[in-house]
Design an enzyme around this catalytic site. Structure first.
Site, PDB file in Angstrom:
ATOM      1  N   HIS A  59       0.847  -1.194   0.000  1.00  0.00           N
ATOM      2  CA  HIS A  59       0.000   0.000   0.000  1.00  0.00           C
ATOM      3  C   HIS A  59       0.894   1.260   0.000  1.00  0.00           C
ATOM      4  O   HIS A  59       0.699   2.163  -0.823  1.00  0.00           O
ATOM      5  CB  HIS A  59      -0.890  -0.036   1.256  1.00  0.00           C
ATOM      6  CG  HIS A  59      -1.677   1.211   1.521  1.00  0.00           C
ATOM      7  ND1 HIS A  59      -3.047   1.256   1.393  1.00  0.00           N
ATOM      8  CD2 HIS A  59      -1.307   2.452   1.920  1.00  0.00           C
ATOM      9  CE1 HIS A  59      -3.467   2.472   1.697  1.00  0.00           C
ATOM     10  NE2 HIS A  59      -2.432   3.217   2.037  1.00  0.00           N
ATOM     11  N   GLU A  60       1.897   1.267   0.891  1.00  0.00           N
ATOM     12  CA  GLU A  60       2.787   2.428   0.975  1.00  0.00           C
ATOM     13  C   GLU A  60       3.619   2.589  -0.301  1.00  0.00           C
ATOM     14  O   GLU A  60       3.915   3.707  -0.716  1.00  0.00           O
ATOM     15  CB  GLU A  60       3.707   2.321   2.196  1.00  0.00           C
ATOM     16  CG  GLU A  60       2.987   2.318   3.539  1.00  0.00           C
ATOM     17  CD  GLU A  60       2.083   3.525   3.753  1.00  0.00           C
ATOM     18  OE1 GLU A  60       2.381   4.607   3.215  1.00  0.00           O
ATOM     19  OE2 GLU A  60       1.053   3.385   4.441  1.00  0.00           O
ATOM     20  N   HIS A  63       1.682   4.510  -2.884  1.00  0.00           N
ATOM     21  CA  HIS A  63       1.836   5.962  -2.712  1.00  0.00           C
ATOM     22  C   HIS A  63       3.219   6.419  -3.187  1.00  0.00           C
ATOM     23  O   HIS A  63       3.347   7.382  -3.943  1.00  0.00           O
ATOM     24  CB  HIS A  63       1.748   6.346  -1.226  1.00  0.00           C
ATOM     25  CG  HIS A  63       0.399   6.164  -0.596  1.00  0.00           C
ATOM     26  ND1 HIS A  63      -0.749   6.651  -1.160  1.00  0.00           N
ATOM     27  CD2 HIS A  63       0.030   5.590   0.576  1.00  0.00           C
ATOM     28  CE1 HIS A  63      -1.773   6.354  -0.352  1.00  0.00           C
ATOM     29  NE2 HIS A  63      -1.322   5.707   0.699  1.00  0.00           N
ATOM     30  N   ASP A 163      -5.862   8.677   3.853  1.00  0.00           N
ATOM     31  CA  ASP A 163      -5.969   8.836   2.400  1.00  0.00           C
ATOM     32  C   ASP A 163      -7.263   9.528   1.962  1.00  0.00           C
ATOM     33  O   ASP A 163      -7.242  10.422   1.121  1.00  0.00           O
ATOM     34  CB  ASP A 163      -5.860   7.465   1.726  1.00  0.00           C
ATOM     35  CG  ASP A 163      -4.488   6.852   1.946  1.00  0.00           C
ATOM     36  OD1 ASP A 163      -3.549   7.607   2.257  1.00  0.00           O
ATOM     37  OD2 ASP A 163      -4.365   5.629   1.823  1.00  0.00           O
TER      38      ASP A 163
HETATM   39 ZN   LIG Z   1      -2.428   5.221   2.371  1.00  0.00          ZN
END
Ligand SMILES: [Zn+2]
Length: 267
Positions: A59-60, A63, A163
């Site tokens: 997930h990171e 980004h 987010d």
């Molecule tokens: Zn996030």
């Protein structure tokens, strides 16, 4: 406090680090697993945490790798018991860039969930909270699927600086200046975090979730203040440059320094 960490290895050139509190968390979860099922329980419980945090790192990375395309440097991803945090050297103030960087994180979770769904399906009754997952490898994959859906949806709550809150700010920033947009996003975020914290603690007796909402509440306030401070510094230097230009014209090759780029203190 974020400096109390242990460096692991690099992924795509980004340092992956564990906050020291993560070790306490692992020890606690391992002990709980051992109490329930001996060595097998201990290994099973640690394996679940590792798999869960592999998804957090992905997930990171969603980004981080998107941010890099917008010229952002990402030195580190820090893992804490409450989740992950990608550290950026700056956050782009263009709404489109912020939207794409932010949306990429939850999108990764939904892609992982879709792949797991295609491969393993879901148990009967899912996504009801009381769904029973089989005690097998298939059940483990389905738990992971369920976690990814939860992680993606939870992060999309409009609670700044999560987010969803950042996407909300990016939307507001198309209509007002960046500081105002941050102010409104953090105000709405703080109200929702407070409400979420009360519901989690009072009705669900989930104190970990309540603690997480409290953390988000303060993180929202901290980020708003830092945006405000940066804006004031920029205004200060713009004014200094204007005054200097009145005495000696500033050439384009020598822009005034920014206080925030020069100062390297514990802030
Ligand atoms: Zn996030």
């Amino acid at each position: 406090m974020l400096r109390w960490s242990i460096n692991l290895f690099r992924v795509f050139g980004i340092q992956l680090a564990l906050h020291v509190s993560f070790l306490l968390f692992l020890a606690y979860e391992g002990w709980e697993g051992w109490r329930e099922g001996g060595w097998e329980g201990l290994v099973g419980s640690l394996a679940l945490i590792v798999l869960f945090f592999v998804c957090v790192v992905m997930h990171e990375l969603g980004h981080s790798l998107t941010a890099r395309r917008f010229g952002v440097k990402v030195p580190r991803i820090l893992l804490m018991p409450i989740g992950g945090m990608a550290e950026f050297d700056h956050i782009p103030q263009q709404p489109r860039a912020e939207f794409l960087i932010t949306a990429a994180g939850p999108l990764v979770n939904f892609v992982i969930a879709a792949l797991l769904y295609a491969l393993f399906g879901v148990p009967k009754g899912w996504p009801a909270l009381n769904t029973e997952f089989p005690d097998t490898w298939l059940g483990l994959a389905q738990v992971l699927l369920s976690w990814n859906v939860t992680m993606g949806c939870f992060n999309l709550l409009p609670v700044f600086p999560m987010d969803g809150g950042r996407i909300f700010r990016a939307g507001l920033a198309t209509r007002m200046n960046y500081v105002r947009a941050t102010y409104w996003a953090s105000l709405v975020g703080k109200a929702l975090a407070l409400g979420g914290g009360v519901v989690a603690a009072y009705f669900w007796h989930n104190f970990l979730l309540a603690g997480l909402f409290l953390f988000i509440f303060f993180a929202g306030e901290t980020e708003y203040r830092s945006v405000l401070r940066r804006e004031r510094e920029d205004a200060y230097w713009a004014e200094m440059a204007r005054r200097l230009a009145a005495v000696a014209p500033v050439t384009p090759e020598s822009p005034p320094p920014r206080l925030s780029d020069c100062y390297h203190g514990p802030n």
